[in-house]
Design a protein around this motif. Sequence first.
Motif, short mmCIF file in Angstrom:
data_model
loop_
_atom_site.label_atom_id
_atom_site.label_comp_id
_atom_site.label_asym_id
_atom_site.label_seq_id
_atom_site.Cartn_x
_atom_site.Cartn_y
_atom_site.Cartn_z
N LEU A 102 7.21 1.59 9.71
CA LEU A 102 5.95 1.81 8.72
C LEU A 102 5.44 3.44 8.81
CD1 LEU A 102 3.60 -1.74 8.33
CD2 LEU A 102 5.50 -0.63 6.80
N ARG A 103 4.86 3.92 8.00
CA ARG A 103 4.17 4.91 8.09
C ARG A 103 2.77 4.80 8.59
NH1 ARG A 103 5.35 6.95 1.98
NH2 ARG A 103 3.43 5.59 2.75
N LYS A 104 2.80 5.74 9.23
CA LYS A 104 0.96 5.36 9.78
C LYS A 104 0.41 4.97 8.53
CE LYS A 104 -2.28 7.53 12.92
NZ LYS A 104 -3.28 7.91 12.26
N ALA A 105 0.36 5.70 7.60
CA ALA A 105 -0.84 5.32 6.19
C ALA A 105 -0.28 4.23 5.77
CB ALA A 105 -0.32 6.59 5.11
N GLU A 106 0.79 3.22 5.15
CA GLU A 106 1.67 2.39 5.16
C GLU A 106 0.89 1.23 6.81
OE1 GLU A 106 5.33 2.37 3.10
OE2 GLU A 106 5.14 3.06 5.01
N LEU A 107 0.65 1.35 7.50
CA LEU A 107 -0.17 0.80 8.83
C LEU A 107 -1.75 0.59 8.13
CD1 LEU A 107 0.02 -0.95 11.37
CD2 LEU A 107 -0.07 1.01 13.06
N GLU A 108 -2.19 1.46 8.62
CA GLU A 108 -2.80 1.66 8.15
C GLU A 108 -4.00 0.39 7.28
OE1 GLU A 108 -4.33 5.57 7.83
OE2 GLU A 108 -4.43 5.61 9.86
N GLU A 109 -2.82 0.84 5.59
CA GLU A 109 -3.32 -0.96 4.18
C GLU A 109 -2.48 -1.72 4.79
OE1 GLU A 109 -0.95 1.41 1.09
OE2 GLU A 109 -2.09 2.98 1.89
N LEU A 110 -1.57 -1.81 5.51
CA LEU A 110 -1.55 -3.32 6.42
C LEU A 110 -2.60 -4.23 6.89
CD1 LEU A 110 1.01 -5.32 6.13
CD2 LEU A 110 0.94 -4.33 8.36
N ILE A 111 -3.96 -2.97 7.77
CA ILE A 111 -4.57 -2.90 8.70
C ILE A 111 -5.94 -3.42 7.60
CG2 ILE A 111 -6.10 -3.27 10.38
CD1 ILE A 111 -3.64 -1.10 11.70
N LYS A 120 -2.08 7.94 18.46
CA LYS A 120 -0.70 7.71 19.00
C LYS A 120 0.27 6.39 18.97
CE LYS A 120 0.14 11.69 22.35
NZ LYS A 120 -0.05 11.91 24.03
N LEU A 121 -1.68 5.46 19.47
CA LEU A 121 -0.45 4.05 19.85
C LEU A 121 -0.80 3.49 17.75
CD1 LEU A 121 -3.40 2.78 21.66
CD2 LEU A 121 -1.26 2.60 22.16
N GLY A 137 10.18 -17.97 7.30
CA GLY A 137 10.07 -19.23 8.26
C GLY A 137 10.89 -18.75 9.75
N ARG A 138 11.89 -17.67 9.58
CA ARG A 138 12.36 -17.59 10.27
C ARG A 138 11.60 -16.27 11.33
NH1 ARG A 138 18.39 -16.50 7.64
NH2 ARG A 138 18.55 -15.87 9.45
N LYS A 139 12.23 -16.46 13.08
CA LYS A 139 11.78 -14.93 13.74
C LYS A 139 12.75 -13.92 13.43
CE LYS A 139 12.02 -15.15 17.66
NZ LYS A 139 12.24 -15.28 19.11
N THR A 140 11.56 -12.48 12.84
CA THR A 140 12.54 -10.97 12.13
C THR A 140 12.96 -11.15 14.16
OG1 THR A 140 10.95 -9.78 12.27
CG2 THR A 140 12.08 -11.58 10.03
N SER A 141 13.44 -9.39 13.63
CA SER A 141 13.27 -8.67 14.99
C SER A 141 11.87 -7.33 15.31
CB SER A 141 15.18 -7.75 15.00
OG SER A 141 14.62 -6.86 13.88
N ILE A 142 11.80 -7.49 14.16
CA ILE A 142 10.05 -7.16 13.60
C ILE A 142 8.86 -7.64 14.75
CG2 ILE A 142 8.33 -5.65 12.60
CD1 ILE A 142 10.86 -6.40 10.34
N ARG A 143 8.74 -6.56 15.46
CA ARG A 143 7.46 -6.97 16.71
C ARG A 143 6.81 -5.86 16.91
NH1 ARG A 143 10.41 -10.53 19.66
NH2 ARG A 143 11.55 -10.25 17.45
N THR A 144 5.79 -5.66 17.50
CA THR A 144 4.32 -5.28 18.19
C THR A 144 3.46 -6.04 20.14
OG1 THR A 144 3.18 -3.03 17.18
CG2 THR A 144 2.87 -5.24 16.30
N LYS A 145 2.82 -4.79 19.87
CA LYS A 145 1.84 -5.96 21.04
C LYS A 145 0.59 -5.46 20.44
CE LYS A 145 3.20 -2.60 24.94
NZ LYS A 145 3.73 -3.16 26.19
N VAL A 146 -0.14 -5.73 21.14
CA VAL A 146 -1.68 -5.60 20.98
C VAL A 146 -2.38 -5.32 22.55
CG1 VAL A 146 -4.03 -5.64 19.41
CG2 VAL A 146 -1.62 -5.80 19.25
#
Length: 86
Positions: A57-66, A46-47, A27-36
């Motif tokens: 994250l590593r790029k492979a972890e991001l792909e798994e998150l998505i 690159k993006l 329930g609390r905002k963290t400093s982790i952010r991105t934009k789309v």
Amino acid sequence: EILSALKSKGFKPRESDHTFLIFYYQGRKTSIRTKVSHGSKEYGDKLLALMARQLKLRKAELEELIECPLTEEDYVRILRQKGILD
């Protein structure tokens, strides 16, 4: 796809010329952010690499998150292991 995947994993959007996604934990905002970008249909390497770095994250972890094999709980575990979340 990226927007809906991140929203389902604890990120909340803030609209502007881009959609900013901010990660909330317990329930609390963290400093982790991105934009789309509103106009981008596809993201190149690159993006995706930049977004992965912003999300700690590593790029492979991001792909798994998505693609959803990586759950919000898995993401929190990764952030804890890296000392980013308590």
